[in-house]
Design a protein around this motif. Structure first.
Motif, PDB file in Angstrom:
ATOM      1  N   LEU A  51     -21.269  66.827 129.519  1.00 16.27           N
ATOM      2  CA  LEU A  51     -22.434  66.979 130.397  1.00 16.27           C
ATOM      3  C   LEU A  51     -22.801  68.427 130.655  1.00 16.27           C
ATOM      4  N   THR A  52     -21.876  69.348 130.438  1.00 19.81           N
ATOM      5  CA  THR A  52     -22.181  70.769 130.644  1.00 19.81           C
ATOM      6  C   THR A  52     -23.136  71.315 129.583  1.00 19.81           C
ATOM      7  N   PHE A  53     -23.426  70.541 128.552  1.00 18.23           N
ATOM      8  CA  PHE A  53     -24.371  70.965 127.518  1.00 18.23           C
ATOM      9  C   PHE A  53     -25.813  70.636 127.899  1.00 18.23           C
ATOM     10  N   PHE A  54     -26.001  69.881 128.976  1.00 18.89           N
ATOM     11  CA  PHE A  54     -27.346  69.566 129.437  1.00 18.89           C
ATOM     12  C   PHE A  54     -27.918  70.745 130.224  1.00 18.89           C
ATOM     13  N   PRO A  55     -29.254  70.817 130.360  1.00 14.59           N
ATOM     14  CA  PRO A  55     -29.858  71.869 131.206  1.00 14.59           C
ATOM     15  C   PRO A  55     -29.335  71.777 132.632  1.00 14.59           C
ATOM     16  N   GLU A  56     -29.405  72.886 133.362  1.00 10.41           N
ATOM     17  CA  GLU A  56     -28.823  72.951 134.703  1.00 10.41           C
ATOM     18  C   GLU A  56     -29.423  71.919 135.646  1.00 10.41           C
ATOM     19  N   TRP A  57     -30.756  71.727 135.583  1.00 13.70           N
ATOM     20  CA  TRP A  57     -31.385  70.760 136.495  1.00 13.70           C
ATOM     21  C   TRP A  57     -30.936  69.340 136.176  1.00 13.70           C
ATOM     22  N   THR A  58     -30.681  69.066 134.886  1.00 13.47           N
ATOM     23  CA  THR A  58     -30.184  67.744 134.498  1.00 13.47           C
ATOM     24  C   THR A  58     -28.760  67.548 134.987  1.00 13.47           C
ATOM     25  N   GLN A  59     -27.943  68.586 134.879  1.00 14.56           N
ATOM     26  CA  GLN A  59     -26.568  68.499 135.365  1.00 14.56           C
ATOM     27  C   GLN A  59     -26.528  68.179 136.858  1.00 14.56           C
ATOM     28  N   LYS A  60     -27.420  68.794 137.627  1.00 16.95           N
ATOM     29  CA  LYS A  60     -27.447  68.541 139.072  1.00 16.95           C
ATOM     30  C   LYS A  60     -27.806  67.091 139.366  1.00 16.95           C
ATOM     31  N   ALA A  61     -28.715  66.529 138.571  1.00 23.41           N
ATOM     32  CA  ALA A  61     -29.070  65.115 138.746  1.00 23.41           C
ATOM     33  C   ALA A  61     -27.902  64.217 138.358  1.00 23.41           C
ATOM     34  N   LEU A  62     -27.239  64.535 137.239  1.00 26.91           N
ATOM     35  CA  LEU A  62     -26.125  63.727 136.761  1.00 26.91           C
ATOM     36  C   LEU A  62     -24.926  63.792 137.712  1.00 26.91           C
ATOM     37  N   PHE A  63     -24.802  64.904 138.422  1.00 30.35           N
ATOM     38  CA  PHE A  63     -23.678  65.058 139.359  1.00 30.35           C
ATOM     39  C   PHE A  63     -23.722  64.007 140.456  1.00 30.35           C
ATOM     40  N   PHE A  64     -24.923  63.583 140.850  1.00 35.02           N
ATOM     41  CA  PHE A  64     -25.063  62.625 141.945  1.00 35.02           C
ATOM     42  C   PHE A  64     -25.215  61.183 141.458  1.00 35.02           C
ATOM     43  N   LEU A  65     -25.143  60.968 140.152  1.00 36.87           N
ATOM     44  CA  LEU A  65     -25.202  59.617 139.602  1.00 36.87           C
ATOM     45  C   LEU A  65     -23.786  59.096 139.354  1.00 36.87           C
ATOM     46  N   PRO A  66     -23.587  57.790 139.324  1.00 40.87           N
ATOM     47  CA  PRO A  66     -22.227  57.246 139.171  1.00 40.87           C
ATOM     48  C   PRO A  66     -21.696  57.287 137.743  1.00 40.87           C
ATOM     49  N   PHE A  67     -22.562  57.565 136.761  1.00 41.20           N
ATOM     50  CA  PHE A  67     -22.159  57.406 135.365  1.00 41.20           C
ATOM     51  C   PHE A  67     -21.113  58.414 134.913  1.00 41.20           C
ATOM     52  N   GLN A  68     -21.122  59.618 135.497  1.00 43.83           N
ATOM     53  CA  GLN A  68     -20.124  60.612 135.077  1.00 43.83           C
ATOM     54  C   GLN A  68     -18.700  60.138 135.360  1.00 43.83           C
ATOM     55  N   PHE A  69     -18.539  59.231 136.319  1.00 41.17           N
ATOM     56  CA  PHE A  69     -17.205  58.754 136.684  1.00 41.17           C
ATOM     57  C   PHE A  69     -16.663  57.738 135.683  1.00 41.17           C
ATOM     58  N   ILE A  70     -17.471  57.345 134.702  1.00 34.02           N
ATOM     59  CA  ILE A  70     -17.028  56.386 133.694  1.00 34.02           C
ATOM     60  C   ILE A  70     -16.280  57.087 132.562  1.00 34.02           C
ATOM     61  N   THR A  71     -16.817  58.195 132.074  1.00 33.37           N
ATOM     62  CA  THR A  71     -16.206  58.894 130.933  1.00 33.37           C
ATOM     63  C   THR A  71     -15.919  60.359 131.222  1.00 33.37           C
ATOM     64  N   TYR A  72     -16.909  61.086 131.706  1.00 33.53           N
ATOM     65  CA  TYR A  72     -16.780  62.534 131.848  1.00 33.53           C
ATOM     66  C   TYR A  72     -15.661  62.923 132.816  1.00 33.53           C
ATOM     67  N   VAL A  73     -15.637  62.294 133.983  1.00 34.42           N
ATOM     68  CA  VAL A  73     -14.642  62.652 134.992  1.00 34.42           C
ATOM     69  C   VAL A  73     -13.216  62.318 134.543  1.00 34.42           C
ATOM     70  N   PRO A  74     -12.916  61.084 134.093  1.00 33.11           N
ATOM     71  CA  PRO A  74     -11.536  60.832 133.654  1.00 33.11           C
ATOM     72  C   PRO A  74     -11.104  61.717 132.480  1.00 33.11           C
ATOM     73  N   THR A  75     -12.055  62.054 131.597  1.00 33.81           N
ATOM     74  CA  THR A  75     -11.714  62.949 130.493  1.00 33.81           C
ATOM     75  C   THR A  75     -11.372  64.332 131.015  1.00 33.81           C
ATOM     76  N   ARG A  76     -12.140  64.809 131.981  1.00 37.90           N
ATOM     77  CA  ARG A  76     -11.869  66.119 132.580  1.00 37.90           C
ATOM     78  C   ARG A  76     -10.560  66.107 133.369  1.00 37.90           C
ATOM     79  N   VAL A  77     -10.247  64.996 134.003  1.00 43.39           N
ATOM     80  CA  VAL A  77      -8.970  64.886 134.716  1.00 43.39           C
ATOM     81  C   VAL A  77      -7.817  64.974 133.715  1.00 43.39           C
TER      82      VAL A  77
END
Length: 262
Positions: free
Chosen positions: A188-214
């Protein structure tokens, strides 16, 4: 739930060749990613904070996590509603969402043996991807929350069938957007900054991005750098909110549902 999960395990064990296809699909998909990112990283050692080794580790970890959290509750629920078979579940003593969760537990238990373990060994010994998490217990908790989040998001998509009946088009579009927003195709860090801010408040990052980062042991998105314990706590809060939304939507769907059958 244990009986339903065990019955699902035995049912899918009879058709385990369907899962065995993952022994080919997973490594081939990773090999494609290897060629793509090797070309992208030519002439540079770092891109958006990732080295080539870290990028390959990201996709390898994301792939094996997906084997643990894979879900098809949306397809199954929409099929039951469209065919009218859901009426039999409406008469049972447990809510269908609990039945579906038990099915997923049984299905993924078999997937752990047939998909997760063999593909992890392929990634480890053939591609050299280190799959041992930096903080094992936090990683285990994060993957467990991801398991629940993926189920609840997909189940909510399936519930749209009570209003749309034939919701296959909506389902396909939504699931594609979900995978993109979860970081399955690109961090997700490859998206534009404004998109990242929107994605931060959506639940979808907790499906793949967050556990991978953990797993990796470091999290960054939209300019936020969060410690692993705080990140998993945030994931737990998002999962609780998603559970509330799913149950509210389920109750609304049950009030709308009408069916006939024998």
């Amino acid at each position: 739930m244990r009986a339903i999960g065990f019955a699902t395990y035995k049912e899918w064990a009879a058709y385990r060749s369907h899962m065995a296809v993952s022994l080919l699909v997973g490594p081939v998909y990773f090999l494609v990613q290897f060629f793509i990112w090797s070309a992208v990283f030519q002439g540079t050692t770092s891109l958006n904070g990732f080295t080539l080794e870290q990028m390959l580790s990201y996709f390898g970890i994301a792939a094996v996590i997906n084997y643990l959290t894979f879900d098809f509750a949306d397809w199954n629920l929409q099929m039951l509603v469209r065919s009218g078979k859901f009426v039999t579940f409406a008469l049972r003593p447990i809510p269908h969402w609990l039945f579906a969760l038990a099915q997923k537990l049984g299905h993924r238990s078999l997937g752990f043996l047939i998909e997760f373990v063999p593909v992890s060994l392929i990634f480890l010994f053939i591609f050299g991807i280190k799959l041992w998490p930096t903080l094992p217990w936090w990683a285990l908790l994060s993957v467990s929350l991801s398991f629940l989040m993926n189920f609840m998001v997909n189940y909510c998509v399936g519930l749209t069938a009570f209003w749309l009946v034939r919701a296959e088009g909506v389902r396909r579009v939504f699931l594609l957007l979900k995978d993109i927003s979860a970081g399955l195709f690109v961090p997700l860090t490859f998206f534009p900054e404004w998109t990242q801010k929107a994605l931060f408040f959506l639940p979808f990052q907790f499906i793949t991005y967050v556990p991978t980062r953990v797993f990796i042991g470091h999290y960054e998105l939209a300019g936020y750098s969060i410690g692993i314990p705080a990140l998993v706590a945030l994931q737990a809060g998002a999962t609780a909110i998603m559970a509330f939304l799913m149950l509210a939507l389920y109750r609304s769907a049950m009030r709308r549902f009408t069916g006939v059958g024998v």
